[in-house]
Design a protein around this motif. Sequence first.
Motif, PDB file in Angstrom:
ATOM      1  N   LYS A   1       0.212  -1.349  -0.610  1.00 19.43           N
ATOM      2  CA  LYS A   1       0.238   0.145  -0.092  1.00 19.43           C
ATOM      3  C   LYS A   1       0.763   1.195  -0.082  1.00 19.43           C
ATOM      4  O   LYS A   1       0.768   2.233  -0.575  1.00 19.43           O
ATOM      5  CB  LYS A   1      -0.712   0.078   1.266  1.00 19.43           C
ATOM      6  N   THR A   2       2.081   0.961   0.656  1.00 23.88           N
ATOM      7  CA  THR A   2       2.729   2.555   1.142  1.00 23.88           C
ATOM      8  C   THR A   2       3.319   2.517  -0.494  1.00 23.88           C
ATOM      9  O   THR A   2       3.870   4.250  -0.934  1.00 23.88           O
ATOM     10  CB  THR A   2       4.010   2.191   2.303  1.00 23.88           C
ATOM     11  N   VAL A   3       4.192   1.921  -0.996  1.00 26.37           N
ATOM     12  CA  VAL A   3       4.626   1.666  -2.161  1.00 26.37           C
ATOM     13  C   VAL A   3       4.042   2.314  -2.966  1.00 26.37           C
ATOM     14  O   VAL A   3       4.248   2.863  -3.949  1.00 26.37           O
ATOM     15  CB  VAL A   3       5.316   0.395  -2.756  1.00 26.37           C
ATOM     16  N   PHE A   4       3.045   1.466  -3.407  1.00 23.82           N
ATOM     17  CA  PHE A   4       1.875   2.415  -4.385  1.00 23.82           C
ATOM     18  C   PHE A   4       1.006   3.434  -3.740  1.00 23.82           C
ATOM     19  O   PHE A   4       1.198   4.411  -5.137  1.00 23.82           O
ATOM     20  CB  PHE A   4       0.571   1.390  -4.590  1.00 23.82           C
ATOM     21  N   GLU A   5       1.049   3.901  -3.300  1.00 24.44           N
ATOM     22  CA  GLU A   5       0.993   5.172  -2.450  1.00 24.44           C
ATOM     23  C   GLU A   5       1.916   6.253  -3.103  1.00 24.44           C
ATOM     24  O   GLU A   5       1.618   7.766  -3.846  1.00 24.44           O
ATOM     25  CB  GLU A   5       0.454   5.481  -1.252  1.00 24.44           C
ATOM     26  N   LEU A   6       2.579   6.286  -3.095  1.00 26.87           N
ATOM     27  CA  LEU A   6       4.120   6.924  -3.614  1.00 26.87           C
ATOM     28  C   LEU A   6       4.344   7.038  -4.581  1.00 26.87           C
ATOM     29  O   LEU A   6       4.924   8.286  -5.046  1.00 26.87           O
ATOM     30  CB  LEU A   6       5.615   6.408  -2.164  1.00 26.87           C
ATOM     31  N   ALA A   7       4.489   5.979  -5.620  1.00 25.56           N
ATOM     32  CA  ALA A   7       4.901   5.646  -6.993  1.00 25.56           C
ATOM     33  C   ALA A   7       3.879   6.555  -7.922  1.00 25.56           C
ATOM     34  O   ALA A   7       4.154   7.228  -8.504  1.00 25.56           O
ATOM     35  CB  ALA A   7       4.309   3.890  -6.807  1.00 25.56           C
ATOM     36  N   VAL A   8       2.280   5.863  -7.344  1.00 26.60           N
ATOM     37  CA  VAL A   8       0.911   6.445  -8.288  1.00 26.60           C
ATOM     38  C   VAL A   8       1.069   8.606  -8.205  1.00 26.60           C
ATOM     39  O   VAL A   8       0.736   9.101  -9.199  1.00 26.60           O
ATOM     40  CB  VAL A   8      -0.145   5.956  -7.698  1.00 26.60           C
ATOM     41  N   SER A   9       1.324   8.864  -6.363  1.00 23.90           N
ATOM     42  CA  SER A   9       0.992  10.188  -6.402  1.00 23.90           C
ATOM     43  C   SER A   9       2.445  11.489  -6.498  1.00 23.90           C
ATOM     44  O   SER A   9       2.196  12.085  -5.661  1.00 23.90           O
ATOM     45  CB  SER A   9       0.108  10.233  -5.073  1.00 23.90           C
ATOM     46  N   GLY A  10       3.439   9.949  -6.839  1.00 23.62           N
ATOM     47  CA  GLY A  10       4.613  11.332  -6.887  1.00 23.62           C
ATOM     48  C   GLY A  10       5.286  11.451  -4.735  1.00 23.62           C
ATOM     49  O   GLY A  10       5.656  12.173  -4.947  1.00 23.62           O
ATOM     50  N   GLY A  11       4.814  10.905  -3.902  1.00 21.06           N
ATOM     51  CA  GLY A  11       4.815  11.105  -2.258  1.00 21.06           C
ATOM     52  C   GLY A  11       4.468  11.790  -2.566  1.00 21.06           C
ATOM     53  O   GLY A  11       4.084  12.529  -1.202  1.00 21.06           O
ATOM     54  N   ILE A  12       2.946  12.915  -3.166  1.00 18.70           N
ATOM     55  CA  ILE A  12       2.148  13.532  -3.333  1.00 18.70           C
ATOM     56  C   ILE A  12       0.808  13.005  -1.547  1.00 18.70           C
ATOM     57  O   ILE A  12       0.059  12.672  -2.599  1.00 18.70           O
ATOM     58  CB  ILE A  12       1.544  14.546  -3.618  1.00 18.70           C
ATOM     59  N   SER A  13       0.325  13.319  -0.910  1.00 15.60           N
ATOM     60  CA  SER A  13      -0.364  13.150   0.548  1.00 15.60           C
ATOM     61  C   SER A  13      -1.309  13.902   0.228  1.00 15.60           C
ATOM     62  O   SER A  13      -1.809  15.404   0.572  1.00 15.60           O
ATOM     63  CB  SER A  13       0.476  12.363   1.598  1.00 15.60           C
ATOM     64  N   THR A  14      -2.768  13.778  -0.140  1.00 13.72           N
ATOM     65  CA  THR A  14      -4.178  13.767  -0.425  1.00 13.72           C
ATOM     66  C   THR A  14      -4.770  14.047   1.065  1.00 13.72           C
ATOM     67  O   THR A  14      -5.602  14.729   1.657  1.00 13.72           O
ATOM     68  CB  THR A  14      -4.611  12.918  -1.384  1.00 13.72           C
ATOM     69  N   GLU A  15      -4.100  12.978   1.713  1.00 14.09           N
ATOM     70  CA  GLU A  15      -5.372  12.792   3.516  1.00 14.09           C
ATOM     71  C   GLU A  15      -3.929  13.965   3.559  1.00 14.09           C
ATOM     72  O   GLU A  15      -4.465  14.505   4.363  1.00 14.09           O
ATOM     73  CB  GLU A  15      -4.338  11.861   4.163  1.00 14.09           C
ATOM     74  N   LYS A  16      -2.857  14.212   3.396  1.00 14.93           N
ATOM     75  CA  LYS A  16      -2.060  15.622   4.481  1.00 14.93           C
ATOM     76  C   LYS A  16      -3.221  17.005   3.748  1.00 14.93           C
ATOM     77  O   LYS A  16      -2.733  17.755   4.869  1.00 14.93           O
ATOM     78  CB  LYS A  16      -1.093  15.232   3.375  1.00 14.93           C
ATOM     79  N   MET A  17      -3.036  17.052   2.541  1.00 16.47           N
ATOM     80  CA  MET A  17      -4.009  18.307   2.550  1.00 16.47           C
ATOM     81  C   MET A  17      -4.560  18.153   3.127  1.00 16.47           C
ATOM     82  O   MET A  17      -5.542  19.889   2.736  1.00 16.47           O
ATOM     83  CB  MET A  17      -4.131  17.924   0.325  1.00 16.47           C
ATOM     84  N   ARG A  18      -5.970  17.060   2.998  1.00 17.83           N
ATOM     85  CA  ARG A  18      -7.102  17.134   3.599  1.00 17.83           C
ATOM     86  C   ARG A  18      -7.395  17.956   4.993  1.00 17.83           C
ATOM     87  O   ARG A  18      -7.821  18.485   5.131  1.00 17.83           O
ATOM     88  CB  ARG A  18      -8.401  15.606   3.322  1.00 17.83           C
ATOM     89  N   HIS A  19      -5.997  16.803   5.510  1.00 17.39           N
ATOM     90  CA  HIS A  19      -5.752  17.856   7.365  1.00 17.39           C
ATOM     91  C   HIS A  19      -6.015  18.868   7.489  1.00 17.39           C
ATOM     92  O   HIS A  19      -5.905  19.568   8.212  1.00 17.39           O
ATOM     93  CB  HIS A  19      -4.334  16.880   7.599  1.00 17.39           C
ATOM     94  N   GLU A  20      -5.070  19.607   6.329  1.00 16.36           N
ATOM     95  CA  GLU A  20      -3.575  21.067   6.674  1.00 16.36           C
ATOM     96  C   GLU A  20      -5.745  21.672   6.049  1.00 16.36           C
ATOM     97  O   GLU A  20      -5.842  22.884   6.928  1.00 16.36           O
ATOM     98  CB  GLU A  20      -3.424  21.284   5.174  1.00 16.36           C
ATOM     99  N   ALA A  21      -6.198  21.786   5.125  1.00 15.07           N
ATOM    100  CA  ALA A  21      -7.394  22.500   4.745  1.00 15.07           C
ATOM    101  C   ALA A  21      -8.726  22.022   6.407  1.00 15.07           C
ATOM    102  O   ALA A  21      -9.582  23.020   6.758  1.00 15.07           O
ATOM    103  CB  ALA A  21      -8.773  21.826   3.733  1.00 15.07           C
ATOM    104  N   GLU A  22      -8.634  21.273   6.718  1.00 15.18           N
ATOM    105  CA  GLU A  22      -9.502  21.198   8.149  1.00 15.18           C
ATOM    106  C   GLU A  22      -9.281  22.003   9.233  1.00 15.18           C
ATOM    107  O   GLU A  22      -9.627  21.789   9.763  1.00 15.18           O
ATOM    108  CB  GLU A  22     -10.170  19.862   8.556  1.00 15.18           C
ATOM    109  N   ASP A  23      -7.745  21.642   9.283  1.00 11.16           N
ATOM    110  CA  ASP A  23      -6.598  22.327  10.746  1.00 11.16           C
ATOM    111  C   ASP A  23      -6.780  23.917  10.290  1.00 11.16           C
ATOM    112  O   ASP A  23      -6.803  25.215  11.129  1.00 11.16           O
ATOM    113  CB  ASP A  23      -5.543  22.157  10.987  1.00 11.16           C
ATOM    114  N   LEU A  24      -6.695  24.693   8.787  1.00  9.99           N
ATOM    115  CA  LEU A  24      -7.092  26.347   8.792  1.00  9.99           C
ATOM    116  C   LEU A  24      -8.554  26.164   9.086  1.00  9.99           C
ATOM    117  O   LEU A  24      -8.931  27.353   9.215  1.00  9.99           O
ATOM    118  CB  LEU A  24      -6.801  26.249   7.102  1.00  9.99           C
ATOM    119  N   GLN A  25      -9.714  25.155   8.659  1.00 10.35           N
ATOM    120  CA  GLN A  25     -10.963  26.091   9.442  1.00 10.35           C
ATOM    121  C   GLN A  25     -11.278  25.495  10.904  1.00 10.35           C
ATOM    122  O   GLN A  25     -11.031  26.345  11.054  1.00 10.35           O
ATOM    123  CB  GLN A  25     -12.320  24.280   8.340  1.00 10.35           C
ATOM    124  N   ALA A  26     -10.547  24.679  10.928  1.00  5.13           N
ATOM    125  CA  ALA A  26     -10.097  24.502  12.292  1.00  5.13           C
ATOM    126  C   ALA A  26     -10.142  26.091  13.410  1.00  5.13           C
ATOM    127  O   ALA A  26     -10.618  25.980  14.571  1.00  5.13           O
ATOM    128  CB  ALA A  26     -10.015  23.273  13.047  1.00  5.13           C
TER     129      ALA A  26
END
Length: 493
Positions: free
Chosen positions: A271-296
Amino acid sequence: MDYFKEREAEINGSLLAVLSGENLLFLGPPGTAKTQLAKNICQSIKGGNFYNYLLTSFSTPEEIFGPLSLKALEEDEFRRKIEGCLPTAHIALLDEIFKASSAILNSLLTILNEHKYHNGREIVDVPLLSVFGASNELPEEDESLEALYDRFLFRYRLAYIQDDENFRTLLFRSPEDFTPCIQISVSEIEEVRRSAKSIPVDSDVEMIITELRKNLQLQEIEISDRRWKKVIQVLKVAACSSGCPAVDRTTALLLQHMLWNLPEERETIRKTVFELAVSGGISTEKMRHEAEDLQAAVSIALKNELPAKAVCDSCGEEFHLRQEIEVHHISHPNHSYILRIEGSSEGSSRIYPYENLIREIDNLHENAGKKSTLSPAQKEIFEKEFGVLGDRVKHVKYRFEEERELLRQLMEANIWLSTLDRNEALLLHDARNIELSEIDALISKYQSMPGLQSKQVQPKQQSIKEDAKVSVPDNGNSVNGFMKGIGSRFKLK
């Protein structure tokens, strides 16, 4: 070849192990075609010698390395007759390899790692291209067996046939005798290895491997430096034999078969290999958390100014901001509070514990319909943060949309990926693209919160093809053509 069902990944790994000169381990129950697979792959090598042996705790060195030479003993030399034994094989399958005795183990480690055998006073170069190890279980905690286990770079967990149609085919259809449609010589294999040394590695692959190592260390999965070094060379051989000009992200998907130590780690690493290879190391989950943290943070800031003055009933301290009450509560968790609401005698006399006070403040904010208590400086900071994050999400989403077809072409050109790998990578890519759209919509929603003004800035649109500068290899490449030929013989149609 119809004989091998549900073994595409294992066949790919076996062929790549032979080409790259690495060893491969099959873990699983008996009767899963391990011996047949190794034997048939050996037949694809011109003049290839195949050696197969079932090891037990009672196996002796004579059984593996050959009997002692009586003629040499007459001359006071300790030498074995190695013809037809492991030191003269090109492909070997050692079944139940972890049951090897210590007398066999020392010589085996040298053969696996250095491809040399000490035959008396003579050091013999062993022609082994790859050793296939097989075992029903992992070795016990033993330093010698751990060293042996580490020599097997490729690792596969085999199971019995799962699909009903494949099972019926296995039982009721007579498999044809295997005849390789094409063969390769040892010299050609050595040429592939030499050519692979000059293959460059894309920068995003370097980043993927670095991030993967950090991720595995956090999960307490340790990979030896020797294995990491060998992994890079295997990826280069995979790219070279596919006709690729460089090791790209799709080649990194092969890491899933070379990094796990325990079977239970396989899925996590995959799962980790696919996440990094397909997204080029970009974490969409991290982006979502950043947006939610800003909203909070905005929500907290909007409600930070109290709708009424609060006074600590225990010590008389007055508060105008929610944050001041929170700090006071940390120091004095047992204190109670009074809310002094203008025009309300009831509020002035009612005493609230901290939790009730916070609920009452939230109710007053909601009833008052208070739209904003952000200062101009706060508003500017939040608008800038949302703008930067929104631009980043839009840019990544644009790259995802642009690169899907290129990703598909690269995976089609990569002969070492299984059909399952290709399909899963594209599905994951599409899922991440959908998530980016959802995050983009979420940011737009947050930017329209009371007290904020949306500043939509369109990111600079640049084609992923220009960024990556990746070319799809020519399928007419000679080595690629050879592997396609062998692949068509082993794989299911």
